[in-house]
Motif scaffolding. Sequence first.
Motif, short mmCIF file in Angstrom:
data_model
loop_
_atom_site.label_atom_id
_atom_site.label_comp_id
_atom_site.label_asym_id
_atom_site.label_seq_id
_atom_site.Cartn_x
_atom_site.Cartn_y
_atom_site.Cartn_z
N ASP A 31 118.45 -0.66 10.27
CA ASP A 31 118.80 -1.72 9.31
C ASP A 31 119.73 -1.22 8.19
N ALA A 100 113.82 -4.05 6.15
CA ALA A 100 115.23 -3.82 5.84
C ALA A 100 115.61 -4.03 4.37
N HIS A 310 122.46 -0.12 14.26
CA HIS A 310 121.47 0.82 14.78
C HIS A 310 121.22 0.56 16.26
#
Length: 343
Positions: A31, A100, A310
């Motif tokens: 994140d 996140a 990611h």
Amino acid sequence: MPEDNIDHIDFKALNKKALSAPLVTHIYTADPSAHYFNGKIYIYPSHDIDAGEAFDDLGSHFAMEDYHVISMDNIDSKAVDNGVALHVDDVPWAKQQMWAPDANEKDGKFYLFFPAKDYEGIFRIGVAISDSPTGPFKAEPKAIEGSFSIDPAVFKDDDGAYYMYFGGLWGGQLQRWRTGVFNADQPESPTAFLPADDEPALLPLVAKMSEDLLAFGETPKALEILDENGDLLLSGDNDRRFFEAAWLHKHNGKYYFSYSTGDTHFICYAIGDSPYGPFIYTGRILNPVVGWTSHHSVCEVEGKTYLFYHDSSLSKGITHLRSVKVAELKYRQDGTIITLNPY
Ligand code: FUB
């Protein structure tokens, strides 16, 4: 490449053709919210751990406890882990699941914005402050008043106003707030209270922040994402509707709102003329990565634009053990973005 396909993946071959390598490999990070502060790149990621929680569609296996800030002198330099910047034990209102985050700077102070579950199991969004972009950050005693759901992203506009974008479906609980109060019924169901497929999709939220960045300066408003006919995207339009991972950036005077489609694993974007939208769905930024989630940020560094994202390639497909990567993002003449293939 969602989680159920990993048995068939040859990770050696996949990593060979990957667009980029993990920025750090000694811890798992996800994140990534990237910013360019004072000539350096700072990445504010989640810090993934294996806390032994079983996989479920509420995301219980994402049981993160702290944040580390990663810094880079320039886009080609080594990524440096600056250690623990904030731990859940030091956040009075938060019990678990440090999901996140994002950060921003104002008047020489740095603000970390983060979601976590409170002691009633409800996701809220908090703020922590530091004199340094790498922390350590000191958390405010309470979550932002009126905050809910996950994935805050705080954008600073050219006129100096700051806006928070947030929201996330399923484990992110956005669908539980449809009446304005938290619906705690059917606690095990990630999909209860979602609109029907032929109804408008749930929308992310935006709120201008107060001058001190510690509160909403207004009641959060729904951010409209429209199709090519000017109609709201539908709930059943899983390839295009908002799921989580809100991000806002500006390019050539236009506002680009980007997000993850969750269960279809795309990072998409929509373009508008105001930080409040409406935004017109325009296309995909990133095709699916290894792992269930996809989450990104867009950051300009010395005249070039980069996508921070990611995947779970380093952990060989374990969905809650992800690694942050970066790749250059390019625009066409007309302002549309060239879709990246992660492998
Ligand atoms: O990292 C936990 C959650 O997974 C984030 O909040 C979502 O955006 C997804 O990436």
